[in-house]
Design a protein around this motif. Structure first.
Motif, PDB file in Angstrom:
ATOM      1  N   UNK A  14      -1.595   4.560  -5.642  1.00 27.92           N
ATOM      2  CA  UNK A  14      -0.976   3.292  -6.016  1.00 27.92           C
ATOM      3  C   UNK A  14      -1.794   2.127  -5.448  1.00 27.92           C
ATOM      4  N   UNK A  15      -1.823   0.996  -6.158  1.00 29.36           N
ATOM      5  CA  UNK A  15      -2.690  -0.110  -5.734  1.00 29.36           C
ATOM      6  C   UNK A  15      -2.303  -0.714  -4.392  1.00 29.36           C
ATOM      7  N   UNK A  16      -0.998  -0.879  -4.162  1.00 27.90           N
ATOM      8  CA  UNK A  16      -0.546  -1.491  -2.917  1.00 27.90           C
ATOM      9  C   UNK A  16       0.729  -0.798  -2.439  1.00 27.90           C
ATOM     10  N   UNK A  17       0.952  -0.780  -1.133  1.00 34.02           N
ATOM     11  CA  UNK A  17       2.201  -0.200  -0.619  1.00 34.02           C
ATOM     12  C   UNK A  17       3.380  -1.129  -0.855  1.00 34.02           C
ATOM     13  N   UNK A  18       4.571  -0.628  -0.613  1.00 36.18           N
ATOM     14  CA  UNK A  18       5.784  -1.432  -0.785  1.00 36.18           C
ATOM     15  C   UNK A  18       5.755  -2.630   0.157  1.00 36.18           C
ATOM     16  N   UNK A  19       6.175  -3.781  -0.367  1.00 38.43           N
ATOM     17  CA  UNK A  19       6.233  -4.989   0.450  1.00 38.43           C
ATOM     18  C   UNK A  19       4.931  -5.757   0.538  1.00 38.43           C
ATOM     19  N   UNK A  20       3.933  -5.356  -0.250  1.00 42.59           N
ATOM     20  CA  UNK A  20       2.627  -6.013  -0.165  1.00 42.59           C
ATOM     21  C   UNK A  20       2.706  -7.470  -0.612  1.00 42.59           C
ATOM     22  N   UNK A  21       2.079  -8.340   0.162  1.00 40.64           N
ATOM     23  CA  UNK A  21       1.920  -9.748  -0.201  1.00 40.64           C
ATOM     24  C   UNK A  21       0.518 -10.188   0.192  1.00 40.64           C
ATOM     25  N   UNK A  22       0.030 -11.213  -0.481  1.00 43.33           N
ATOM     26  CA  UNK A  22      -1.300 -11.723  -0.148  1.00 43.33           C
ATOM     27  C   UNK A  22      -1.326 -12.318   1.253  1.00 43.33           C
ATOM     28  N   UNK A  23      -0.183 -12.824   1.685  1.00 41.23           N
ATOM     29  CA  UNK A  23      -0.123 -13.409   3.027  1.00 41.23           C
ATOM     30  C   UNK A  23      -0.360 -12.353   4.109  1.00 41.23           C
ATOM     31  N   UNK A  24       0.230 -11.183   3.916  1.00 38.62           N
ATOM     32  CA  UNK A  24       0.038 -10.107   4.894  1.00 38.62           C
ATOM     33  C   UNK A  24      -1.313  -9.428   4.720  1.00 38.62           C
ATOM     34  N   UNK A  25      -1.839  -9.494   3.505  1.00 39.29           N
ATOM     35  CA  UNK A  25      -3.167  -8.952   3.266  1.00 39.29           C
ATOM     36  C   UNK A  25      -3.185  -7.452   3.044  1.00 39.29           C
ATOM     37  N   UNK A  26      -4.393  -6.929   2.955  1.00 41.12           N
ATOM     38  CA  UNK A  26      -4.571  -5.496   2.732  1.00 41.12           C
ATOM     39  C   UNK A  26      -4.157  -4.711   3.979  1.00 41.12           C
ATOM     40  N   UNK A  27      -3.819  -3.437   3.783  1.00 43.41           N
ATOM     41  CA  UNK A  27      -3.381  -2.614   4.925  1.00 43.41           C
ATOM     42  C   UNK A  27      -4.404  -2.619   6.059  1.00 43.41           C
ATOM     43  N   UNK A  28      -3.908  -2.825   7.264  1.00 38.69           N
ATOM     44  CA  UNK A  28      -4.750  -2.821   8.457  1.00 38.69           C
ATOM     45  C   UNK A  28      -4.575  -1.488   9.180  1.00 38.69           C
ATOM     46  N   UNK A  29      -5.673  -0.790   9.376  1.00 39.10           N
ATOM     47  CA  UNK A  29      -5.658   0.503  10.058  1.00 39.10           C
ATOM     48  C   UNK A  29      -6.462   0.370  11.342  1.00 39.10           C
ATOM     49  N   UNK A  30      -5.885   0.784  12.452  1.00 37.04           N
ATOM     50  CA  UNK A  30      -6.554   0.648  13.747  1.00 37.04           C
ATOM     51  C   UNK A  30      -6.751   2.017  14.392  1.00 37.04           C
ATOM     52  N   UNK A  31      -7.868   2.163  15.079  1.00 41.21           N
ATOM     53  CA  UNK A  31      -8.164   3.422  15.758  1.00 41.21           C
ATOM     54  C   UNK A  31      -7.380   3.547  17.055  1.00 41.21           C
TER      55      UNK A  31
END
Length: 354
Positions: free
Chosen positions: A225-242
């Protein structure tokens, strides 16, 4: 089946069958295993099998494969879908390390319990172990029994609640959640009728299979799917941290760690499984196979869904992070057999032995 409420170790008949917390050393034989030499009380085990040979209900009938299926159904469950959230709090690297670490600790303690049960085949559940450890105290047996019952009752309640939430989501109906919560245990009651773990093992296999399909679909849907639930441009793309983000509190970190730990921890039921195995020496095969599967499934599902969902849009369970309602309902629907089976199975682990 697992918790004998009529337990009375002082009865002479029971002592003759199950022994008095062990047996004469002369009746024990030493057998090699992958975890070292294990002392097996074959005399007491033989008496149990001989007694059950003429019984209508035979308990020691589980093979290691059937026991593995039961363990799969206990561990491969809805809790898998909380691993992405745990990784979002802890960071991907610590999350994966803790997953492997907890799995190894649980495997070690499980094998320790197994070795103890081999030495004492009269042990039929964790309550017997509690009594044994506290100098044959009946108070210890009942105290352990209360904790065992509460543990299993709360787990049943959790799955009844999740089942009710599922029915609410699927139907979109205004029916009270309490009514839906009653439907799940009623259905589960009929699946709990088999008196032995051997009888439940077939349903356990089906349960584990549907759980695997459910988490596999959720993982695939999260990726396509293109974006997860609740996606907004303000929050931006998913952030993944190590690693944990700045500001992560001790409470949230500990909650994530305990979330991982509790999914693995299930040793309280292991004596009940071992007590119904025809060849309890083979239990190490069951628990080792399940541990390997757990590490693989938990790590892949947790990491992949987290990678496509990110910190901002993560929910627990991760079904809620799927943006497409159809994806969410399809993936969650395959979890229903597991919810029903676990509500049905936990009474078996605290049931009355025949």
């Amino acid at each position: 089946m697992a918790l004998n409420m009529s337990h009375n170790p002082e009865k002479k008949t029971e002592n003759a069958i199950y022994g008095k917390h062990g047996s004469d050393e002369e009746s024990q034989t030493r057998r090699p295993s992958l975890v070292g030499d294990v002392v097996v009380d074959r005399a007491t085990l033989g008496k149990q099998l001989e007694l059950e040979a003429e019984s209508a209900i035979k308990y020691r009938t589980c093979s290691w494969q059937k026991t593995a299926a039961l363990l799969f159904s206990e561990y491969i469950c809805l809790a898998i879908m909380s691993f992405p959230w745990a990784y979002s709090v802890l960071g991907l690297v610590p999350g994966l390390i803790l997953t492997v670490f907890v799995a190894l600790v649980v495997l070690y303690t499980s094998l320790t319990i197994w070795r103890f049960c081999l030495r004492h085949p009269e042990i039929r559940d964790v309550c017997d172990i509690g009594q044994y450890l506290f100098w044959d105290s009946k108070i210890a047996w009942w105290a352990t029994a209360v904790m065992f019952l509460l543990n299993n009752t709360f787990i049943q309640g959790l799955h009844c609640l999740v089942g009710a939430e599922y029915l609410n989501t699927m139907t979109g109906h205004a029916t009270c959640t309490i009514v839906f919560s009653c439907i799940i245990p009623i259905i589960s009651f009929f699946f709990s009728l088999p008196r032995t773990f051997s009888g439940l093992s077939h349903m356990a296999t089906v349960s584990a299979f549907f759980t695997f399909i459910s988490v596999l679909l959720a993982t695939i849907f999260a990726g396509i799917e293109p974006y997860p639930a609740g996606y907004t441009e303000a929050l931006g793309k998913p952030i993944v941290t190590a690693f944990p983000v700045s500001g992560t509190t001790f409470v949230s970190g500990m909650s994530a760690f305990l979330n991982i730990s509790y999914t693995f921890i299930g040793q309280i039921t292991l004596p009940s499984f071992i007590a119904e195995m025809k060849e309890p020496e083979d239990f190490w095969k069951s628990v080792t196979a399940v541990t390997i599967a757990e590490v693989i499934v938990f790590s892949i599902v947790g990491a992949v869904i987290y990678a496509y969902t990110g910190n901002q849009y993560m929910t627990a369970p991760a079904f809620g992070s799927l943006g497409d309602d159809v994806y969410k309902k399809v993936a969650f629907s395959f979890m229903i057999p597991t919810l029903i089976f676990l509500v049905a199975a936990y009474p078996g682990w605290v049931g009355v032995m025949g």
